[in-house]
Write a protein that holds these residues in place. Sequence first.
Motif, PDB file in Angstrom:
ATOM      1  N   SER A 265      12.777 -16.848  -3.456  1.00 25.72           N
ATOM      2  CA  SER A 265      12.511 -15.606  -4.166  1.00 25.72           C
ATOM      3  C   SER A 265      11.794 -14.741  -3.124  1.00 25.72           C
ATOM      4  CB  SER A 265      11.831 -15.632  -5.494  1.00 25.72           C
ATOM      5  OG  SER A 265      10.244 -16.130  -5.384  1.00 25.72           O
ATOM      6  N   VAL A 266      11.217 -15.223  -2.177  1.00 26.26           N
ATOM      7  CA  VAL A 266      10.499 -14.662  -1.056  1.00 26.26           C
ATOM      8  C   VAL A 266      11.262 -13.755  -0.215  1.00 26.26           C
ATOM      9  CG1 VAL A 266       9.008 -14.668   0.966  1.00 26.26           C
ATOM     10  CG2 VAL A 266       8.739 -16.476  -0.786  1.00 26.26           C
ATOM     11  N   VAL A 267      11.214 -12.351  -0.283  1.00 27.67           N
ATOM     12  CA  VAL A 267      12.051 -11.424   0.568  1.00 27.67           C
ATOM     13  C   VAL A 267      11.984 -11.654   1.933  1.00 27.67           C
ATOM     14  CG1 VAL A 267      12.293  -8.848   1.081  1.00 27.67           C
ATOM     15  CG2 VAL A 267      11.606  -9.797  -1.603  1.00 27.67           C
ATOM     16  N   GLN A 268      13.186 -11.824   2.626  1.00 27.65           N
ATOM     17  CA  GLN A 268      13.283 -11.972   3.948  1.00 27.65           C
ATOM     18  C   GLN A 268      12.914 -10.826   4.875  1.00 27.65           C
ATOM     19  OE1 GLN A 268      13.921 -15.091   5.320  1.00 27.65           O
ATOM     20  NE2 GLN A 268      14.025 -15.809   3.347  1.00 27.65           N
ATOM     21  N   ARG A 269      12.141 -10.898   6.166  1.00 27.08           N
ATOM     22  CA  ARG A 269      11.758  -9.994   6.905  1.00 27.08           C
ATOM     23  C   ARG A 269      13.011  -9.138   7.323  1.00 27.08           C
ATOM     24  NH1 ARG A 269       6.701 -11.400  10.629  1.00 27.08           N
ATOM     25  NH2 ARG A 269       7.289  -9.282  11.238  1.00 27.08           N
ATOM     26  N   ARG A 270      12.910  -7.956   7.353  1.00 28.67           N
ATOM     27  CA  ARG A 270      13.950  -7.316   8.337  1.00 28.67           C
ATOM     28  C   ARG A 270      13.649  -7.225   9.749  1.00 28.67           C
ATOM     29  NH1 ARG A 270      13.908  -1.563   5.414  1.00 28.67           N
ATOM     30  NH2 ARG A 270      12.236  -2.351   4.091  1.00 28.67           N
ATOM     31  N   PRO A 271      14.840  -7.350  10.389  1.00 28.60           N
ATOM     32  CA  PRO A 271      14.660  -7.264  12.065  1.00 28.60           C
ATOM     33  C   PRO A 271      14.046  -5.811  12.342  1.00 28.60           C
ATOM     34  CG  PRO A 271      16.798  -7.318  11.296  1.00 28.60           C
ATOM     35  CD  PRO A 271      16.222  -7.625  10.110  1.00 28.60           C
ATOM     36  N   GLY A 272      13.228  -5.908  13.537  1.00 27.67           N
ATOM     37  CA  GLY A 272      12.459  -4.799  13.924  1.00 27.67           C
ATOM     38  C   GLY A 272      11.211  -4.479  13.431  1.00 27.67           C
ATOM     39  N   ARG A 273      10.872  -5.442  12.413  1.00 26.06           N
ATOM     40  CA  ARG A 273       9.419  -5.339  11.906  1.00 26.06           C
ATOM     41  C   ARG A 273       8.528  -5.924  12.805  1.00 26.06           C
ATOM     42  NH1 ARG A 273       8.521  -1.435   7.945  1.00 26.06           N
ATOM     43  NH2 ARG A 273      10.463  -1.151   7.049  1.00 26.06           N
ATOM     44  N   ALA A 274       8.994  -6.740  13.752  1.00 20.16           N
ATOM     45  CA  ALA A 274       8.267  -7.891  14.581  1.00 20.16           C
ATOM     46  C   ALA A 274       7.072  -7.253  15.698  1.00 20.16           C
ATOM     47  CB  ALA A 274       8.824  -8.924  15.231  1.00 20.16           C
ATOM     48  N   ASP A 275       7.505  -5.913  15.839  1.00 21.77           N
ATOM     49  CA  ASP A 275       6.590  -5.000  16.878  1.00 21.77           C
ATOM     50  C   ASP A 275       5.341  -5.231  16.532  1.00 21.77           C
ATOM     51  OD1 ASP A 275       7.907  -1.797  16.125  1.00 21.77           O
ATOM     52  OD2 ASP A 275       7.133  -3.383  14.880  1.00 21.77           O
ATOM     53  N   VAL A 276       4.747  -5.100  15.517  1.00 21.19           N
ATOM     54  CA  VAL A 276       3.117  -5.006  15.036  1.00 21.19           C
ATOM     55  C   VAL A 276       2.612  -6.422  15.364  1.00 21.19           C
ATOM     56  CG1 VAL A 276       1.543  -4.782  13.256  1.00 21.19           C
ATOM     57  CG2 VAL A 276       3.611  -3.186  13.346  1.00 21.19           C
ATOM     58  N   THR A 277       1.647  -6.615  16.242  1.00 23.77           N
ATOM     59  CA  THR A 277       1.068  -7.753  16.696  1.00 23.77           C
ATOM     60  C   THR A 277      -0.099  -8.049  16.395  1.00 23.77           C
ATOM     61  OG1 THR A 277       0.732  -7.045  18.909  1.00 23.77           O
ATOM     62  CG2 THR A 277       2.675  -7.992  18.665  1.00 23.77           C
ATOM     63  N   ASP A 278      -0.961  -6.882  16.346  1.00 21.89           N
ATOM     64  CA  ASP A 278      -2.369  -6.958  15.849  1.00 21.89           C
ATOM     65  C   ASP A 278      -2.950  -5.729  15.356  1.00 21.89           C
ATOM     66  OD1 ASP A 278      -4.760  -8.120  15.689  1.00 21.89           O
ATOM     67  OD2 ASP A 278      -5.587  -7.843  17.724  1.00 21.89           O
ATOM     68  N   VAL A 279      -3.698  -5.976  14.535  1.00 20.86           N
ATOM     69  CA  VAL A 279      -4.610  -4.821  13.779  1.00 20.86           C
ATOM     70  C   VAL A 279      -6.144  -4.994  13.966  1.00 20.86           C
ATOM     71  CG1 VAL A 279      -5.009  -3.439  11.467  1.00 20.86           C
ATOM     72  CG2 VAL A 279      -2.651  -4.613  11.974  1.00 20.86           C
ATOM     73  N   GLU A 280      -6.757  -3.798  14.515  1.00 15.83           N
ATOM     74  CA  GLU A 280      -8.140  -3.665  14.516  1.00 15.83           C
ATOM     75  C   GLU A 280      -8.760  -3.056  13.307  1.00 15.83           C
ATOM     76  OE1 GLU A 280      -9.462  -2.034  18.145  1.00 15.83           O
ATOM     77  OE2 GLU A 280      -7.787  -2.968  19.382  1.00 15.83           O
ATOM     78  N   ALA A 281      -9.776  -3.806  12.774  1.00 15.79           N
ATOM     79  CA  ALA A 281     -10.469  -3.159  11.593  1.00 15.79           C
ATOM     80  C   ALA A 281     -11.373  -2.143  12.274  1.00 15.79           C
ATOM     81  CB  ALA A 281     -11.102  -4.376  11.129  1.00 15.79           C
ATOM     82  N   ARG A 282     -11.483  -1.128  11.425  1.00 16.93           N
ATOM     83  CA  ARG A 282     -12.318   0.035  11.355  1.00 16.93           C
ATOM     84  C   ARG A 282     -13.472  -0.219  10.583  1.00 16.93           C
ATOM     85  NH1 ARG A 282      -8.719   5.316  11.411  1.00 16.93           N
ATOM     86  NH2 ARG A 282      -8.130   4.115   9.412  1.00 16.93           N
ATOM     87  N   PRO A 283     -14.508   0.337  10.716  1.00 17.13           N
ATOM     88  CA  PRO A 283     -15.734   0.475   9.776  1.00 17.13           C
ATOM     89  C   PRO A 283     -15.262   1.611   8.557  1.00 17.13           C
ATOM     90  CG  PRO A 283     -16.472   1.682  11.795  1.00 17.13           C
ATOM     91  CD  PRO A 283     -14.796   1.022  12.180  1.00 17.13           C
ATOM     92  N   PRO A 284     -15.865   1.101   7.628  1.00 18.81           N
ATOM     93  CA  PRO A 284     -15.450   2.214   6.357  1.00 18.81           C
ATOM     94  C   PRO A 284     -15.726   3.630   6.529  1.00 18.81           C
ATOM     95  CG  PRO A 284     -17.078   0.475   5.569  1.00 18.81           C
ATOM     96  CD  PRO A 284     -16.700   0.172   6.921  1.00 18.81           C
ATOM     97  N   SER A 285     -15.188   4.494   6.214  1.00 21.70           N
ATOM     98  CA  SER A 285     -15.703   5.775   6.578  1.00 21.70           C
ATOM     99  C   SER A 285     -16.468   6.314   5.170  1.00 21.70           C
ATOM    100  CB  SER A 285     -14.628   6.710   6.547  1.00 21.70           C
ATOM    101  OG  SER A 285     -13.818   6.747   5.352  1.00 21.70           O
TER     102      SER A 285
END
Length: 95
Positions: A74-94
């Motif tokens: 039942s897991v939705v398969q990932r669509r192609p083209g979404r693999a370009d996000v590799t890392d996310v940097e956390a920001r301090p809360p505003s």
Amino acid sequence: MNLLLRLFLVLAGLVVGASALVVFVLLLALWGARAGWARLTGRPVTPFLARMRPFGFDEMLRRSQASRTPRADSVVQRRPGRADVTDVEARPPSA
């Protein structure tokens, strides 16, 4: 003292019985108004039914105890083209 207790219990029973009778008459009047409106508008008059399956509570209990993790199929398969996000940097809360 015994007579007062009996009198109180009889009066309490009369009050409970009268209130149950009032509730019954109000429900009967509500159903009659509903049936009258149905006849007035040309719809079929349906009886008031309260259906309940005897094993409904057991079914809900089983559902609540079931695992909440999704099944593999039942897991939705990932669509192609979404693999370009590799890392996310956390920001301090505003503020």
